[in-house]
Design an enzyme around this catalytic site. Sequence first.
Site, PDB file in Angstrom:
ATOM      1  N   LYS A 263     -45.579  35.008  11.234  1.00 55.22           N
ATOM      2  CA  LYS A 263     -46.055  35.502   9.937  1.00 55.22           C
ATOM      3  C   LYS A 263     -47.531  35.837  10.062  1.00 55.22           C
ATOM      4  O   LYS A 263     -48.348  34.987  10.395  1.00 55.22           O
ATOM      5  CB  LYS A 263     -45.828  34.452   8.856  1.00 55.22           C
ATOM      6  CG  LYS A 263     -46.417  34.871   7.516  1.00 55.22           C
ATOM      7  CD  LYS A 263     -46.029  33.935   6.394  1.00 55.22           C
ATOM      8  CE  LYS A 263     -46.724  34.349   5.101  1.00 55.22           C
ATOM      9  NZ  LYS A 263     -46.363  33.466   3.984  1.00 55.22           N
TER      10      LYS A 263
ATOM     11  N   LYS B 121     -42.607  38.680   9.818  1.00 56.06           N
ATOM     12  CA  LYS B 121     -43.145  39.167   8.542  1.00 56.06           C
ATOM     13  C   LYS B 121     -44.573  39.648   8.708  1.00 56.06           C
ATOM     14  O   LYS B 121     -45.365  38.904   9.294  1.00 56.06           O
ATOM     15  CB  LYS B 121     -43.082  38.003   7.551  1.00 56.06           C
ATOM     16  CG  LYS B 121     -43.719  38.281   6.228  1.00 56.06           C
ATOM     17  CD  LYS B 121     -43.608  37.080   5.337  1.00 56.06           C
ATOM     18  CE  LYS B 121     -44.357  37.385   4.049  1.00 56.06           C
ATOM     19  NZ  LYS B 121     -44.572  36.208   3.277  1.00 56.06           N
TER      20      LYS B 121
END
Length: 328
Positions: free
Chosen positions: A197, A251
């Site tokens: 992330k 992400k």
Amino acid sequence: MSFPDRRLRRLRRTPALRRLVAETRLGVDDLIAPMFVRELGDVPLPIASLPGVVQHTLDSLRAEAERLATLGVPAIVLFGIPATKDAEGSQAWASDGIVQRALGALRADLGDDVVLIADLCVDEYTSHGHCGIVGADGIVDNDATLELYRRAAVAQADAGAHVVAPSGMMDGQVAAIRAALDDAAHAHIPILAYAAKYASAFYGPFRDAVEVQIADGGDRTTYQQDPRNSREAMLEIELDLAEGADMIMVKPAVAYLDIVRQARDVTDVPIAAYHVSGEYAMLKAAAANGWIDGDAVALETLTSIKRAGADMILTYLAGEVAELLSRR
Ligand code: PBG
């Protein structure tokens, strides 16, 4: 062989031929719908920077989840906007916290028909907007924060979550949560780890959606990944798997398709990719101006995320794409 070699265009001649040889198939089963539920107020509130997405009331959330279930969307991921925030984000684990109440209501309505994924972090619930406890030095305290995540994991599983998805990017969070779930008779609850992330500017509209402003103009660069790094993402994934992650996430998605691809090459566990708020907002803005065909770009974008190697996609497009796919 004589040239030109006709094998490529020969297989592109008709729609049915193209369908037959398509390598990547986007289907409703690939979709996970992110949803926001707000503790205060009794009407759903639009989010200006996320056209078509709202902060739900408990009632409107239930209705929309029902609609998504009818469309065949297999999973939703929940985010809460609490009435009160504090330094630790205690509403993240309060048994009557808004997400816990929403999980209970949705579980009662839908049973096991839809996978209820709980985003597991404290940033929506902290007064300073960070994903953990801020130490005296202004830096988020890794190990102190793990205790908050343990509490949130157990509260979410108690409330009816089928899956918990830690997104805070603390080191060791997956192991901490796994142990807490196992100790609380939730050994069967899987962890979808936001493993790779990035500290991304594409999260802007999401922060509007959850009403989070990071104190003192701060950011998340001391815990989320540096966009310049890709080998580091493989280390994040390796460690999360060693700690017990059942599934991993990359992400954002579109700007990080290389990471999705590399992740696919190093693991056989299911991979999710998060088509994040800013990626959605850009698509919607261009479509609203008539600069792109919104539906076509939506399908192409999600197909590309799958082609890169993702098994499932968290996307604010889930409802509309489910409808598009059912009409084809
Ligand atoms: C953290 C979290 C964020 C998003 C999902 N979980 C925000 C952040 O890390 O700052 C962003 C999702 C999006 O932009 O759509 N709880």
